[in-house]
Design a protein around this motif. Structure first.
Motif, mmCIF file in Angstrom:
data_model
loop_
_atom_site.group_PDB
_atom_site.id
_atom_site.type_symbol
_atom_site.label_atom_id
_atom_site.label_comp_id
_atom_site.label_asym_id
_atom_site.label_seq_id
_atom_site.Cartn_x
_atom_site.Cartn_y
_atom_site.Cartn_z
ATOM 1 N N ALA A 129 0.781 -1.236 -0.103
ATOM 2 C CA ALA A 129 0.136 0.011 -0.063
ATOM 3 C C ALA A 129 0.777 1.188 -0.122
ATOM 4 N N ALA A 130 2.224 1.191 0.681
ATOM 5 C CA ALA A 130 2.803 2.243 0.764
ATOM 6 C C ALA A 130 3.552 2.499 -0.665
ATOM 7 N N LEU A 131 4.063 1.684 -1.361
ATOM 8 C CA LEU A 131 4.675 1.865 -2.705
ATOM 9 C C LEU A 131 3.874 1.756 -3.701
ATOM 10 N N GLY A 132 2.692 1.277 -3.557
ATOM 11 C CA GLY A 132 1.726 0.993 -4.764
ATOM 12 C C GLY A 132 2.195 -0.053 -5.803
ATOM 13 N N LYS A 133 1.651 -0.102 -6.919
ATOM 14 C CA LYS A 133 2.092 -1.158 -7.927
ATOM 15 C C LYS A 133 3.470 -0.831 -8.461
ATOM 16 N N LEU A 134 4.262 -1.808 -8.314
ATOM 17 C CA LEU A 134 5.458 -1.718 -8.528
ATOM 18 C C LEU A 134 5.675 -1.959 -10.350
ATOM 19 N N PRO A 135 6.840 -1.471 -11.077
ATOM 20 C CA PRO A 135 6.804 -1.952 -12.318
ATOM 21 C C PRO A 135 6.947 -3.292 -12.512
ATOM 22 N N ASP A 136 6.298 -3.633 -13.704
ATOM 23 C CA ASP A 136 6.182 -5.153 -13.992
ATOM 24 C C ASP A 136 7.420 -5.754 -14.144
ATOM 25 N N ASP A 137 8.543 -5.122 -14.523
ATOM 26 C CA ASP A 137 9.967 -5.752 -14.582
ATOM 27 C C ASP A 137 10.692 -5.611 -13.278
ATOM 28 N N PHE A 138 10.130 -5.195 -12.197
ATOM 29 C CA PHE A 138 10.798 -4.915 -10.902
ATOM 30 C C PHE A 138 11.892 -6.085 -10.591
ATOM 31 N N GLY A 139 10.873 -7.304 -10.491
ATOM 32 C CA GLY A 139 11.813 -8.403 -10.206
ATOM 33 C C GLY A 139 12.841 -8.789 -10.902
ATOM 34 N N ALA A 140 12.861 -8.739 -12.283
ATOM 35 C CA ALA A 140 13.739 -9.070 -13.080
ATOM 36 C C ALA A 140 14.785 -7.931 -13.061
ATOM 37 N N ALA A 141 14.641 -6.829 -12.965
ATOM 38 C CA ALA A 141 15.412 -5.811 -12.842
ATOM 39 C C ALA A 141 16.249 -5.876 -11.735
ATOM 40 N N LEU A 142 15.709 -6.052 -10.586
ATOM 41 C CA LEU A 142 16.493 -5.946 -9.150
ATOM 42 C C LEU A 142 17.406 -7.408 -9.441
ATOM 43 N N ASP A 143 17.006 -8.397 -9.520
ATOM 44 C CA ASP A 143 17.805 -9.798 -9.800
ATOM 45 C C ASP A 143 19.187 -9.581 -10.502
ATOM 46 N N ALA A 144 18.761 -8.785 -11.859
ATOM 47 C CA ALA A 144 19.812 -8.372 -12.687
ATOM 48 C C ALA A 144 21.087 -7.559 -12.038
ATOM 49 N N GLY A 145 20.318 -6.142 -11.232
ATOM 50 C CA GLY A 145 21.255 -5.525 -10.675
ATOM 51 C C GLY A 145 22.132 -6.272 -9.427
ATOM 52 N N LEU A 146 21.555 -7.017 -8.804
ATOM 53 C CA LEU A 146 22.085 -7.790 -7.688
ATOM 54 C C LEU A 146 23.359 -8.669 -7.920
ATOM 55 N N GLY A 147 23.339 -8.798 -9.400
ATOM 56 C CA GLY A 147 24.459 -9.735 -9.856
ATOM 57 C C GLY A 147 25.682 -9.313 -9.596
ATOM 58 N N HIS A 148 25.725 -7.652 -9.467
ATOM 59 C CA HIS A 148 26.891 -6.877 -9.393
ATOM 60 C C HIS A 148 27.280 -6.606 -8.004
ATOM 61 N N PRO A 149 28.449 -7.187 -7.252
ATOM 62 C CA PRO A 149 28.677 -7.093 -5.896
ATOM 63 C C PRO A 149 28.400 -5.860 -5.163
ATOM 64 N N ARG A 150 29.121 -4.916 -5.631
ATOM 65 C CA ARG A 150 28.795 -3.571 -5.023
ATOM 66 C C ARG A 150 27.512 -3.237 -5.091
ATOM 67 N N SER A 151 26.520 -3.397 -6.125
ATOM 68 C CA SER A 151 25.292 -3.221 -5.931
ATOM 69 C C SER A 151 24.327 -4.052 -4.960
ATOM 70 N N ALA A 152 24.855 -5.400 -4.992
ATOM 71 C CA ALA A 152 24.299 -6.324 -4.066
ATOM 72 C C ALA A 152 24.405 -5.836 -2.466
ATOM 73 N N TYR A 153 25.531 -5.461 -2.314
ATOM 74 C CA TYR A 153 25.917 -4.786 -1.065
ATOM 75 C C TYR A 153 25.213 -3.653 -0.680
ATOM 76 N N LEU A 154 24.945 -2.610 -1.508
ATOM 77 C CA LEU A 154 24.150 -1.506 -1.241
ATOM 78 C C LEU A 154 22.813 -1.800 -0.870
ATOM 79 N N PHE A 155 22.368 -2.663 -1.761
ATOM 80 C CA PHE A 155 20.925 -3.106 -1.473
ATOM 81 C C PHE A 155 20.788 -3.765 -0.243
ATOM 82 N N TYR A 156 21.673 -4.709 0.157
ATOM 83 C CA TYR A 156 21.531 -5.599 1.346
ATOM 84 C C TYR A 156 21.497 -4.628 2.532
ATOM 85 N N GLN A 157 22.622 -3.509 2.448
ATOM 86 C CA GLN A 157 22.436 -2.567 3.903
ATOM 87 C C GLN A 157 21.214 -1.773 3.882
#
Length: 246
Positions: A129-157
């Motif tokens: 309810a807070a974020l509303g409908k996320l983009p349809d490709d959100f999951g795939a884009a996040l998965d692709a981005g987390l393949g880069h170590p620094r990006s993964a650590y940024l998101f983890y923190q």
């Protein structure tokens, strides 16, 4: 909209709540189109969803890599657009106000009611309810981005900070399946480090054992925690030995 103590912040700083902006728009014949959070990563913006993370030197060093790491920059920009822009004024300290020169107080009240509803959802842990409908490709884009170590650590923190601030949000369910084990491993390592460091610090503070870390009333313990931490991890918890055996 200007804070009474403006001089304490600098003449460029104005502080306002969403309802203050709506009131100003009503009084001056404007319609509120949007109030969008900006600057989630690239400026000191007092983002409440990042809490004290912004004051950590290692966090700012990580963000500094964006100047040379294109993948990290692209990922942070994507997070800014896909997540930060969807937050409300309850989560950020800087936002862009978009107004239309149309006198429409009724529309402003509708906008404010929706904004207040999303603010309440954020505080109550209702992520969808807070974020509303996320983009349809959100999951795939996040998965692709987390393949880069620094990006993964940024998101983890970011994720860990949000989890500590508001566990009810359940934000960790956004993590793709292949990244969950990595994040679980990092979380375990963080917990072990915190436990070992706390244990090492407590040793030098308590009882007769703590007194051995003083010389003529001068405490010698401060600064020795790292060496004690190493011994706790290797000799007591046997963390490194277990890793080598595996």
């Amino acid at each position: 909209m200007v804070a009474a103590g403006e001089a304490a912040f600098g003449s460029y700083m104005s502080l306002a709540r969403a309802k203050d902006i709506v009131e100003w728009a009503d009084n001056h014949g404007y319609r509120v189109v949007a109030i969008t959070p900006v600057g989630g990563f690239v400026a000191s913006t007092r983002n409440h969803f990042l809490a004290t993370l912004e004051s950590r030197h290692w966090w700012n060093r990580l963000l500094g890599w964006m100047t040379t790491d294109q993948k990290l920059f692209n990922f942070a920009l994507w997070l800014e657009e896909a997540v930060v822009w969807r937050l409300t004024t309850a989560a950020t300290g800087r936002f862009m106000v978009v107004l239309d020169k149309v006198d429409d107080p009724a529309a402003n009240q509708v906008w404010l009611a929706d904004h207040d509803r999303r603010n309440a959802a954020w505080r109550n842990g209702e992520l969808d309810a807070a974020l509303g409908k996320l983009p349809d490709d959100f999951g795939a884009a996040l998965d692709a981005g987390l393949g880069h170590p620094r990006s993964a650590y940024l998101f983890y923190q970011m994720l860990e900070t949000v989890r500590r601030l508001n566990p009810a949000l359940g934000a960790d369910r956004l993590v793709p399946e292949r990244a969950r084990q990595l994040f679980d491993d990092w979380r375990l390592q963080d917990d072990l480090d915190s436990y070992a460091l706390r244990l090492a610090a407590d040793w030098r503070r308590g009882g007769d054992f703590g007194a051995k870390f003083e010389s003529k009333g001068v405490p010698l313990g401060p600064g020795m925690e790292y060496n004690l931490l190493r011994d706790v991890l290797t000799e007591y918890l046997r963390i490194f030995q277990q890793g080598e055996q595996q």
